[in-house]
Design an enzyme around this catalytic site. Structure first.
Site, mmCIF file in Angstrom:
data_model
loop_
_atom_site.group_PDB
_atom_site.id
_atom_site.type_symbol
_atom_site.label_atom_id
_atom_site.label_comp_id
_atom_site.label_asym_id
_atom_site.label_seq_id
_atom_site.Cartn_x
_atom_site.Cartn_y
_atom_site.Cartn_z
ATOM 1 N N GLU A 172 -7.010 7.377 7.364
ATOM 2 C CA GLU A 172 -6.645 8.330 6.305
ATOM 3 C C GLU A 172 -5.171 8.747 6.451
ATOM 4 O OE1 GLU A 172 -8.078 9.364 3.471
ATOM 5 O OE2 GLU A 172 -9.596 7.884 3.909
ATOM 6 N N SER A 173 -4.401 8.384 5.442
ATOM 7 C CA SER A 173 -2.938 8.549 5.521
ATOM 8 C C SER A 173 -2.509 9.998 5.741
ATOM 9 C CB SER A 173 -2.283 7.989 4.257
ATOM 10 O OG SER A 173 -2.779 8.647 3.112
ATOM 11 N N VAL A 209 -6.456 0.426 4.846
ATOM 12 C CA VAL A 209 -5.210 0.770 5.535
ATOM 13 C C VAL A 209 -4.678 2.055 4.902
ATOM 14 C CG1 VAL A 209 -4.549 -1.568 6.217
ATOM 15 C CG2 VAL A 209 -3.902 -0.751 3.947
ATOM 16 N N CYS A 238 0.810 -1.227 0.000
ATOM 17 C CA CYS A 238 0.000 0.000 0.000
ATOM 18 C C CYS A 238 0.850 1.287 0.000
ATOM 19 C CB CYS A 238 -0.941 0.000 1.198
ATOM 20 S SG CYS A 238 -1.956 1.498 1.237
HETATM 21 N N1 LIG Z 1 -7.647 7.760 1.219
HETATM 22 C C1 LIG Z 1 -7.067 6.628 1.896
HETATM 23 C C2 LIG Z 1 -6.791 5.546 0.852
HETATM 24 C C3 LIG Z 1 -6.249 4.270 1.498
HETATM 25 C C4 LIG Z 1 -6.425 3.072 0.555
HETATM 26 O O1 LIG Z 1 -7.030 3.163 -0.532
HETATM 27 N N2 LIG Z 1 -5.898 1.927 1.007
HETATM 28 C C5 LIG Z 1 -6.092 0.722 0.237
HETATM 29 C C6 LIG Z 1 -4.820 -0.092 0.121
HETATM 30 S S1 LIG Z 1 -3.541 0.785 -0.721
HETATM 31 C C7 LIG Z 1 -7.093 -0.155 0.963
HETATM 32 O O2 LIG Z 1 -6.990 -0.356 2.151
HETATM 33 N N3 LIG Z 1 -8.077 -0.678 0.236
HETATM 34 C C8 LIG Z 1 -9.097 -1.510 0.787
HETATM 35 C C9 LIG Z 1 -9.325 -2.745 0.019
HETATM 36 O O3 LIG Z 1 -8.502 -3.082 -0.856
HETATM 37 O O4 LIG Z 1 -10.330 -3.407 0.271
HETATM 38 C C10 LIG Z 1 -5.810 7.045 2.641
HETATM 39 O O5 LIG Z 1 -5.171 8.020 2.217
HETATM 40 O O6 LIG Z 1 -5.465 6.426 3.656
#
Ligand SMILES: N[C@@H](CCC(=O)N[C@@H](CS)C(=O)NCC(=O)O)C(=O)O
Length: 229
Positions: A70-71, A53, A13
């Site tokens: 949220e990162s 995550v 990620c």
């Molecule tokens: N806007 C979020 C995006 C985080 C995100 O998209 N994480 C992905 C992995 S890179 C995730 O956990 N996706 C959930 C899934 O695949 O079900 C942030 O900045 O933390």
């Protein structure tokens, strides 16, 4: 006051990497818990409002725990609370500009997702053009933001932490087949090389990251793989 920190992660990620890089830059110790997003554990679903995550668990001195999601929010929290290097500019206008470029980094990641997962040659070509257009914007921003090696000059910032995971993808992708995305973007090209050499960036992923990314591409039967020489 020091608080124990746990970063709930996934091996690939890019959003997790932002927080890991910020923690490394600040020299803050943290525990990393890696989960499988294809098989999310119930404890994770219980505490992750969006099922995504990264999460940052903050263990408070009274024994209770707070969970941040949220990162970029996590990075801002680390900047406000943790000792070590400052990763935002002091000047409010410059700081707001950095936050905007952090958001821009997320928009780049949205295009990258299509670029790396599509099986369709036309969608792939369209995403490639979208990425080139965005990196041209970055090239222009770099031209007015200092002489490098980092986004705003000699000091590493959260904008660097956001873009380093973006550029890491291309170390693997361009090993399959050169995208030529950076050919006409000398500032972006120099920036990504400086970021790749930074210890906090290198240590934000496991050494097996390239293999995990290749397996991800194979699972998606990505068009990218068909370009391999
Ligand atoms: N806007 C979020 C995006 C985080 C995100 O998209 N994480 C992905 C992995 S890179 C995730 O956990 N996706 C959930 C899934 O695949 O079900 C942030 O900045 O933390």
């Amino acid at each position: 006051m020091t608080q124990a920190l746990t970063l709930v992660s996934h091996l690939l990620c890019p959003y997790v990497q932002r927080a890991a890089i910020a923690l490394h830059e600040k020299g803050v110790p943290f525990e990393r818990v890696v989960i499988d997003l294809a098989n999310k554990p119930q404890w994770f679903l219980d505490i992750s409002p969006l099922g995504k995550v990264p999460l940052l668990k903050v263990h408070k001195p009274d024994g209770s725990e707070a969970v941040l999601f949220e990162s970029n929010v996590i990075c801002e929290y680390l900047e406000e609370t943790q000792p070590g290097a400052r990763l935002h500019p002091e000047d409010p206008l410059a700081r707001a500009g950095h936050r905007a470029w952090m958001e821009f980094g997320s928009a780049v990641l949205a295009d990258l997702w299509g670029y790396e997962t599509t099986q369709d040659a036309a969608v792939f070509a369209q995403k490639r053009l979208a990425l080139v257009a965005k990196f041209e914007r970055v090239e222009a921003a770099l031209a007015s933001s200092g002489d490098g090696p980092y986004f705003a000059g000699p000091n590493f910032s959260l904008v660097d932490a956001v873009f380093a995971p973006v550029f890491r993808y291309f170390e693997v992708f361009d090993g399959l087949s050169d995208s030529h995305i950076f050919d006409a973007l000398p500032r972006v090209d120099a920036w990504r090389k400086a970021l790749a050499a930074r210890p906090s960036v290198r240590d934000a992923v496991v050494p097996e990251y390239p293999r995990h990314l290749m397996e991800f591409l194979e699972r998606h039967q990505a068009h990218l793989l068909t370009l391999a020489a």
